[in-house]
Design an enzyme around this catalytic site. Structure first.
Site, PDB file in Angstrom:
ATOM      1  N   LEU A 126       0.808  -1.214   0.000  1.00  0.00           N
ATOM      2  CA  LEU A 126       0.000   0.000   0.000  1.00  0.00           C
ATOM      3  C   LEU A 126       0.845   1.269   0.000  1.00  0.00           C
ATOM      4  O   LEU A 126       1.902   1.334   0.634  1.00  0.00           O
ATOM      5  CB  LEU A 126      -0.937  -0.018   1.212  1.00  0.00           C
ATOM      6  CG  LEU A 126      -1.850  -1.254   1.286  1.00  0.00           C
ATOM      7  CD1 LEU A 126      -2.732  -1.176   2.527  1.00  0.00           C
ATOM      8  CD2 LEU A 126      -2.699  -1.411   0.036  1.00  0.00           C
ATOM      9  N   HIS A 127       0.352   2.265  -0.728  1.00  0.00           N
ATOM     10  CA  HIS A 127       0.996   3.580  -0.792  1.00  0.00           C
ATOM     11  C   HIS A 127      -0.068   4.657  -0.537  1.00  0.00           C
ATOM     12  O   HIS A 127      -1.246   4.327  -0.286  1.00  0.00           O
ATOM     13  CB  HIS A 127       1.690   3.773  -2.148  1.00  0.00           C
ATOM     14  CG  HIS A 127       0.830   3.465  -3.335  1.00  0.00           C
ATOM     15  ND1 HIS A 127      -0.290   4.197  -3.665  1.00  0.00           N
ATOM     16  CD2 HIS A 127       0.908   2.474  -4.274  1.00  0.00           C
ATOM     17  CE1 HIS A 127      -0.847   3.717  -4.750  1.00  0.00           C
ATOM     18  NE2 HIS A 127      -0.151   2.649  -5.147  1.00  0.00           N
ATOM     19  N   HIS A 136      -3.523   4.349  -2.131  1.00  0.00           N
ATOM     20  CA  HIS A 136      -4.460   3.430  -1.478  1.00  0.00           C
ATOM     21  C   HIS A 136      -5.050   4.066  -0.213  1.00  0.00           C
ATOM     22  O   HIS A 136      -6.254   3.945   0.045  1.00  0.00           O
ATOM     23  CB  HIS A 136      -3.739   2.143  -1.057  1.00  0.00           C
ATOM     24  CG  HIS A 136      -3.221   1.305  -2.193  1.00  0.00           C
ATOM     25  ND1 HIS A 136      -1.875   1.115  -2.416  1.00  0.00           N
ATOM     26  CD2 HIS A 136      -3.851   0.585  -3.145  1.00  0.00           C
ATOM     27  CE1 HIS A 136      -1.711   0.308  -3.452  1.00  0.00           C
ATOM     28  NE2 HIS A 136      -2.883  -0.021  -3.923  1.00  0.00           N
ATOM     29  N   GLY A 140      -9.878   3.467  -7.657  1.00  0.00           N
ATOM     30  CA  GLY A 140      -9.088   4.590  -8.160  1.00  0.00           C
ATOM     31  C   GLY A 140      -9.299   4.823  -9.653  1.00  0.00           C
ATOM     32  O   GLY A 140      -9.427   3.880 -10.432  1.00  0.00           O
ATOM     33  N   ARG A 141      -9.299   6.108 -10.018  1.00  0.00           N
ATOM     34  CA  ARG A 141      -9.382   6.465 -11.442  1.00  0.00           C
ATOM     35  C   ARG A 141      -8.087   6.121 -12.169  1.00  0.00           C
ATOM     36  O   ARG A 141      -8.054   6.092 -13.388  1.00  0.00           O
ATOM     37  CB  ARG A 141      -9.658   7.972 -11.584  1.00  0.00           C
ATOM     38  CG  ARG A 141     -11.057   8.363 -11.181  1.00  0.00           C
ATOM     39  CD  ARG A 141     -11.288   9.838 -11.496  1.00  0.00           C
ATOM     40  NE  ARG A 141     -12.608  10.273 -11.085  1.00  0.00           N
ATOM     41  CZ  ARG A 141     -13.709  10.130 -11.817  1.00  0.00           C
ATOM     42  NH1 ARG A 141     -13.648   9.561 -13.002  1.00  0.00           N
ATOM     43  NH2 ARG A 141     -14.862  10.557 -11.368  1.00  0.00           N
ATOM     44  N   SER A 181       2.203   0.349  -7.074  1.00  0.00           N
ATOM     45  CA  SER A 181       3.072  -0.663  -6.457  1.00  0.00           C
ATOM     46  C   SER A 181       4.160  -1.100  -7.437  1.00  0.00           C
ATOM     47  O   SER A 181       5.222  -1.550  -7.021  1.00  0.00           O
ATOM     48  CB  SER A 181       2.243  -1.879  -6.046  1.00  0.00           C
ATOM     49  OG  SER A 181       1.178  -1.470  -5.225  1.00  0.00           O
TER      50      SER A 181
HETATM   51  P1  AMP Z   1      -4.108  -2.235  -6.572  1.00  0.00           P
HETATM   52  O1  AMP Z   1      -3.603  -2.541  -5.209  1.00  0.00           O
HETATM   53  O2  AMP Z   1      -3.062  -1.752  -7.524  1.00  0.00           O
HETATM   54  O3  AMP Z   1      -4.979  -3.325  -7.143  1.00  0.00           O
HETATM   55  O4  AMP Z   1      -5.071  -0.981  -6.411  1.00  0.00           O
HETATM   56  C1  AMP Z   1      -6.129  -0.998  -5.481  1.00  0.00           C
HETATM   57  C2  AMP Z   1      -6.966   0.237  -5.668  1.00  0.00           C
HETATM   58  O5  AMP Z   1      -6.151   1.396  -5.485  1.00  0.00           O
HETATM   59  C3  AMP Z   1      -7.568   0.357  -7.085  1.00  0.00           C
HETATM   60  O6  AMP Z   1      -8.872   0.865  -6.976  1.00  0.00           O
HETATM   61  C4  AMP Z   1      -6.637   1.330  -7.745  1.00  0.00           C
HETATM   62  O7  AMP Z   1      -7.246   2.037  -8.808  1.00  0.00           O
HETATM   63  C5  AMP Z   1      -6.298   2.250  -6.597  1.00  0.00           C
HETATM   64  N1  AMP Z   1      -5.053   2.977  -6.839  1.00  0.00           N
HETATM   65  C6  AMP Z   1      -3.844   2.456  -7.182  1.00  0.00           C
HETATM   66  N2  AMP Z   1      -2.942   3.447  -7.376  1.00  0.00           N
HETATM   67  C7  AMP Z   1      -3.601   4.617  -7.171  1.00  0.00           C
HETATM   68  C8  AMP Z   1      -3.224   5.998  -7.230  1.00  0.00           C
HETATM   69  N3  AMP Z   1      -1.996   6.373  -7.564  1.00  0.00           N
HETATM   70  N4  AMP Z   1      -4.166   6.917  -6.953  1.00  0.00           N
HETATM   71  C9  AMP Z   1      -5.425   6.548  -6.625  1.00  0.00           C
HETATM   72  N5  AMP Z   1      -5.855   5.268  -6.551  1.00  0.00           N
HETATM   73  C10 AMP Z   1      -4.947   4.319  -6.826  1.00  0.00           C
END
Ligand code: AMP
Length: 282
Positions: free
Chosen positions: A33-34, A37, A149-150, A188
């Protein structure tokens, strides 16, 4: 924050909250997570009383030559980070919990149309896997709202379509993309980048802005897309696509139409990066 490995235990907790009249917000993730998230957790909190996050690296959304095995898994720092954001519950299911009859025996999902273009074209089966896991997670959590996330715009559209078409009671809330100071969308996968690649990666956001500016000048869309692709290739990217589309992801005809977005997917070495920029000239 309570951590749940089993869906049964999570359901008991959620039933208690619902009995007390509390609204449930849900943030599904693949972990590592960053700040992007964590912003989703904060947005979920604005729309609910209790926030549930999940961390699950879903094998069915990775292709055979993709990064499932090496995808960064950092559960300890993720748990600390979520607890620091006052997340109320974390679901950490095993592959067996998610797919009790195995990933070969599981019910398949396919969202037609928008999964054949853009990332869907370059990652066959990817969005089937996304729909499959999100449908299961929605059934497990039964949230009132879920935040996506968009940054993963096509994924957001696939999930909106699925939720509407299948009458999921969970309302989908989109969240803005969080970026590093130089414009690179947080991801990530950014940590796969070597130093030089990390510098080059900022060019994706610059190119999205170039596409937006050219569109605002009324330049023809195909010309903008071709030039964007060429610019990225000159910087060392292998480009999957650089396109301008309408917000429903249909093809844009006029550069100064309303509700457009530029989308890029491009690879630097083994690392595939995606980003998009929405714009509206109305
Ligand atoms: P992931 O862990 O990559 O599957 O992402 C989980 C959620 O976090 C998804 O809804 C992504 O669109 C959102 N997300 C990932 N990176 C970002 C970001 N930089 N800004 C906003 N939402 C994000």
């Amino acid at each position: 924050m309570k951590t749940f490995n089993s869906v049964a235990a999570l359901r008991t907790q959620i039933a208690d909250w619902k009995k007390a009249g509390l609204r449930i917000g849900f943030v599904p993730t693949m972990g590592n997570l960053h700040a992007g998230h964590f912003a989703l957790v904060e947005l979920a909190r604005q729309h609910s009383d209790k926030v549930v996050a999940s961390i699950f690296v879903n094998p069915t959304q990775f292709g055979p030559n993709e990064d499932y095995a090496r995808y960064p898994r950092t559960p300890d720092s993720d748990i600390n980070g979520l607890a620091g954001k006052a997340c109320d519950a974390l679901l950490l299911p095993s592959v067996e919990e998610m797919y009790p009859f195995g990933t070969m025996g599981c019910v398949q999902m396919h969202v037609p149309g928008i999964t054949d273009i853009l990332c869907g074209m370059h990652r066959p089966g990817h969005f089937n896997g996304v729909a499959q896991v999100v449908a299961r997670l929605f059934n497990m959590v039964q949230a009132d709202v879920a935040v996506f996330g968009r940054k993963d715009y096509q994924q957001l559209q696939v999930i909106r379509y699925m939720a509407t078409e299948m009458s999921f009671p969970t309302r989908i809330i989109p969240a803005p993309t969080l970026r590093e100071a130089d414009g690179l969308a947080m991801s990530s996968r950014n940590q796969y980048l070597e130093d030089e690649q990390r510098q080059t990666a900022t060019f994706i956001y610059q190119t999205l802005n170039f596409m937006k500016d050219q569109a605002s000048l009324g330049m023809p869309i195909h010309g903008i897309e071709a030039e964007a692709k060429q610019r990225l290739e000159m910087m060392g990217f292998v480009v999957d696509y650089a396109e301008i589309r309408r917000s429903d992801l249909s093809r844009a005809i006029e550069p100064n139409e309303k509700n457009l977005l530029a989308l890029i997917a491009a690879r630097l070495g083994r690392t595939r990066l995606i980003d998009n920029l929405e714009f509206d000239f109305a």
